[in-house]
Design a protein around this motif. Structure first.
Motif, PDB file in Angstrom:
ATOM      1  N   GLY A 389       0.724  -1.201   0.197  1.00  0.00           N
ATOM      2  CA  GLY A 389      -0.111   0.079   0.125  1.00  0.00           C
ATOM      3  C   GLY A 389       0.914   1.444   0.364  1.00  0.00           C
ATOM      4  O   GLY A 389       0.832   2.172  -0.440  1.00  0.00           O
ATOM      5  N   LEU A 390       2.327   1.119   0.235  1.00  0.00           N
ATOM      6  CA  LEU A 390       2.808   2.235   0.632  1.00  0.00           C
ATOM      7  C   LEU A 390       3.461   2.789  -0.982  1.00  0.00           C
ATOM      8  O   LEU A 390       3.884   3.802  -0.738  1.00  0.00           O
ATOM      9  N   ALA A 391       4.002   1.614  -0.742  1.00  0.00           N
ATOM     10  CA  ALA A 391       4.602   1.309  -2.708  1.00  0.00           C
ATOM     11  C   ALA A 391       3.773   2.855  -3.520  1.00  0.00           C
ATOM     12  O   ALA A 391       4.210   3.238  -4.908  1.00  0.00           O
ATOM     13  N   ILE A 392       2.508   2.057  -3.549  1.00  0.00           N
ATOM     14  CA  ILE A 392       1.601   2.520  -4.340  1.00  0.00           C
ATOM     15  C   ILE A 392       1.090   3.503  -4.010  1.00  0.00           C
ATOM     16  O   ILE A 392       0.861   4.940  -5.085  1.00  0.00           O
ATOM     17  N   PHE A 393       1.304   4.267  -2.975  1.00  0.00           N
ATOM     18  CA  PHE A 393       0.738   6.011  -2.601  1.00  0.00           C
ATOM     19  C   PHE A 393       1.978   6.641  -3.291  1.00  0.00           C
ATOM     20  O   PHE A 393       1.970   7.160  -3.786  1.00  0.00           O
ATOM     21  N   LEU A 394       3.114   5.994  -2.440  1.00  0.00           N
ATOM     22  CA  LEU A 394       4.689   6.892  -3.201  1.00  0.00           C
ATOM     23  C   LEU A 394       4.493   7.158  -4.355  1.00  0.00           C
ATOM     24  O   LEU A 394       4.525   7.284  -5.244  1.00  0.00           O
ATOM     25  N   SER A 395       3.988   5.679  -5.132  1.00  0.00           N
ATOM     26  CA  SER A 395       4.651   5.732  -6.761  1.00  0.00           C
ATOM     27  C   SER A 395       3.837   6.691  -7.341  1.00  0.00           C
ATOM     28  O   SER A 395       3.665   8.278  -8.112  1.00  0.00           O
TER      29      SER A 395
END
Length: 589
Positions: A389-395
């Motif tokens: 979830g954090l990776a998608i948000f940061l992307s």
């Protein structure tokens, strides 16, 4: 068989040389008092003379009949054996029709003992010893040997007599039962005498020592009587001395034996995790895997199983905070959906905002796995959902900042690249590729370094920590490094747009959220390096919750404030004015 033959050959050579020396250096004549013919001969070895105690520079034979070397104790033993055999021969009940004979030897030294052994082992009527393969068929001069009374001499005698199967006791001695001067003489099955005894103490109080009867022992019935008032101790006020080498150990201390005597020991305290069993006072035994023990313990105690339970106050606080974040994220999604066509929502990314909010919600749902008793599902999902979830948000945040910088600063300079970027949906393609990369890392993590519930025994001796193994795997490190790289790229893109129009300038907010992210994880790793207790999952959850809250508040809260509190700023005219102001500023520079 080869080993036995080699031993017999070696013994034959040594005995042959010894025979040559002994029979050439000593007279073989025996005194009438030293021998008695009979059907069976018994040999007696007694120190009638004392040993030669002067220092010798080379081996030499000790002659026993020296002046001023008479040993009264050995002479008493010598006469006792003569008396015993004569009493047996004179009795008609003990050994009828059998006459016992004896050969008695003065063993004042080891050389005299060797000489006596050779005479005993020689073939009757000869002065030589025959070495045979089967020693059980060999018939020496004596059928049994009594003595020597010295340990050193007895050891030498046993080493020479044992290969020829000559015994220190008669096999039929337990059958002996006769009356001697109104006292019954008999033996038990072990050959130990069952006669009555007087307990005699030596009295050294005068110039000469005397004997004093202080008690008696009777065997039928078994009884021991001691008159303690007649015992003269050498201590002060006739105090009884302590007859132990070492004092008793304290509780939880093992008795480590020092030397060869069991009564001499050192008291060693049992270490933590071990206990002293009363059945074995000499060794501290380790506790079981589910048990523990403090130092100097005599028992083990069950370990306490601990984990971050739902009902603890810390869990309630974290649960409330995470649920609040999840509700706020859902509410923000509804607010953005209601104002989807407004300039604020469109400048924030439009429909891309729902993907960002959804990724924050997914990461927030994974944090519930840090509460309660760890299970397989919790261990598999809690870290992976948060990392994904954090990776998608940061992307999404990275590509949104990059697009704003590219549109305002490079679209006019690179029109072909900009058109290709828009036609091929470059923003969506980047989000898919970046998110897929983190998804592959997480799947590899689950497949290769599968997070499993574990029982940790090493952190605390009295506790069993229930936890998951994900923090110790390479998959966790790879996922964390990937998200850290995305954070750095997000910061770089937002920093490049620090001079964009105010409505599109997100550098301050993004910097705040990323700063909170970095501080949270630095605090987590610092705490984890010094604390490994049951609240470590709470620390991990707090760091992850701070990271998600920082990302949400830095990007979405300002936009929610404009939508709800400043509708005058959520207009097309205001946004166009901001863009025109930026254009004039760029033209003037």
């Amino acid at each position: 068989m080869l080993l036995q033959a080699a031993r017999l050959v070696g013994l034959q050579l040594s005995l042959s040389l010894s025979c040559c020396w002994a029979f050439s250096c000593h007279s073989t004549e025996s005194s009438p008092d030293f021998s008695l013919p009979g059907d069976y001969l018994l040999a007696g070895l007694f120190p009638i003379h004392s040993d030669y105690l002067e220092v010798r520079s080379r081996p030499m034979v000790t002659l026993c009949d020296r002046s001023n070397s008479f040993n009264s104790h050995g002479y008493h033993l010598f006469q006792a054996m003569r008396f015993s055999i004569e009493e047996i021969n004179n009795s008609t009940a003990l050994l009828p029709n059998v006459t016992l004979g004896y050969e008695l030897y003065d063993v004042c030294s080891e050389s005299a003992s060797v000489y006596a052994m050779l005479r005993i082992l020689s073939v009757p009527g000869t002065h030589h010893i025959e070495i045979q393969g089967d020693t059980s068929r060999y018939s020496p001069t004596a059928v049994a040997v009594i003595g020597p009374s010295s340990t050193n001499h007895a050891t030498a005698a046993a080493s020479m007599l044992s290969p020829f199967l000559v015994p220190l006791l008669l096999e039929q001695i337990h059958k002996v039962n006769f009356l001697l001067h109104e006292d019954v003489v008999t033996f038990n099955d072990n050959g130990d005498p069952l006669s009555s005894y007087d307990i005699i103490a030596w009295d050294w109080s005068g110039p000469k020592w005397t004997f004093q009867v202080i008690g008696s022992s009777r065997w039928s019935p078994v009884r021991l009587d001691i008159n303690k008032t007649k015992i003269q101790w050498h201590g002060k006020d006739n105090q009884v001395p302590t007859s132990v080498c070492s004092s008793n150990c304290l509780e939880g201390h093992a008795q480590v034996i020092v030397g060869v005597h069991h009564c001499c020991f050192e008291c060693v305290p049992c270490e933590a995790g071990t206990f002293l069993n009363k059945s074995d006072p000499h060794r501290c035994q380790p506790c079981g895997k589910e048990e523990w023990a403090p130092k100097r313990s005599q028992t083990c105690f069950p370990r306490t199983v601990v984990f971050l339970a739902w009902h603890e106050p810390v869990s309630w606080v974290l649960l409330a905070a995470n649920t609040l974040l999840l509700l706020v994220v859902v509410g923000t999604a509804g607010l953005f959906a209601w104002h989807l066509e407004t300039p604020v929502v469109r400048s924030a990314g439009g429909k891309l905002c729902f993907l960002m909010l959804g990724s924050l919600a997914v990461g927030s749902c994974g944090l519930y796995g840090f509460l309660g008793k760890p299970t397989l599902i919790m261990c598999l999902l809690r870290q992976t959902l948060f990392a994904l979830g954090l990776a998608i948000f940061l992307s999404c945040l990275t590509i949104r900042s990059f697009q704003l910088v590219f549109i305002f600063k490079f679209s006019a300079k690179l029109p072909i690249f900009y058109r290709a970027w828009v036609q091929h949906h470059g923003a969506g393609l980047f989000v898919v590729i970046s998110s897929t990369a983190q998804l592959l890392i997480c799947l590899t993590w689950l497949a290769v370094w599968t997070p499993l519930p574990t029982r940790e025994y090493q952190r605390f001796p009295q506790l069993v920590m229930l936890d998951c193994t994900e923090a110790k795997s390479l998959g966790f490190v790879l996922a964390f490094i990937y998200n850290s790289l995305l954070s750095v790229s997000t910061f770089a893109c937002s920093y490049l747009g620090k001079d964009l129009p105010e409505n599109y300038n997100e550098a301050k907010c993004v910097t705040f959220s990323l700063l909170l992210n970095f501080v949270s994880w630095i605090a987590f790793f610092t705490t984890a390096s010094v604390y490994q207790g049951k609240y470590l999952p709470a620390v991990t959850m707090l760091a992850a919750l701070s990271c998600l809250s920082g990302g949400f508040s830095g990007y979405f809260l300002p936009k929610c404030y404009v939508i709800l509190c400043r509708p005058d700023l959520n207009s097309t005219a205001y946004f166009q004015a901001s863009i025109q102001e930026y254009t004039r500023r760029c033209s003037s520079t």
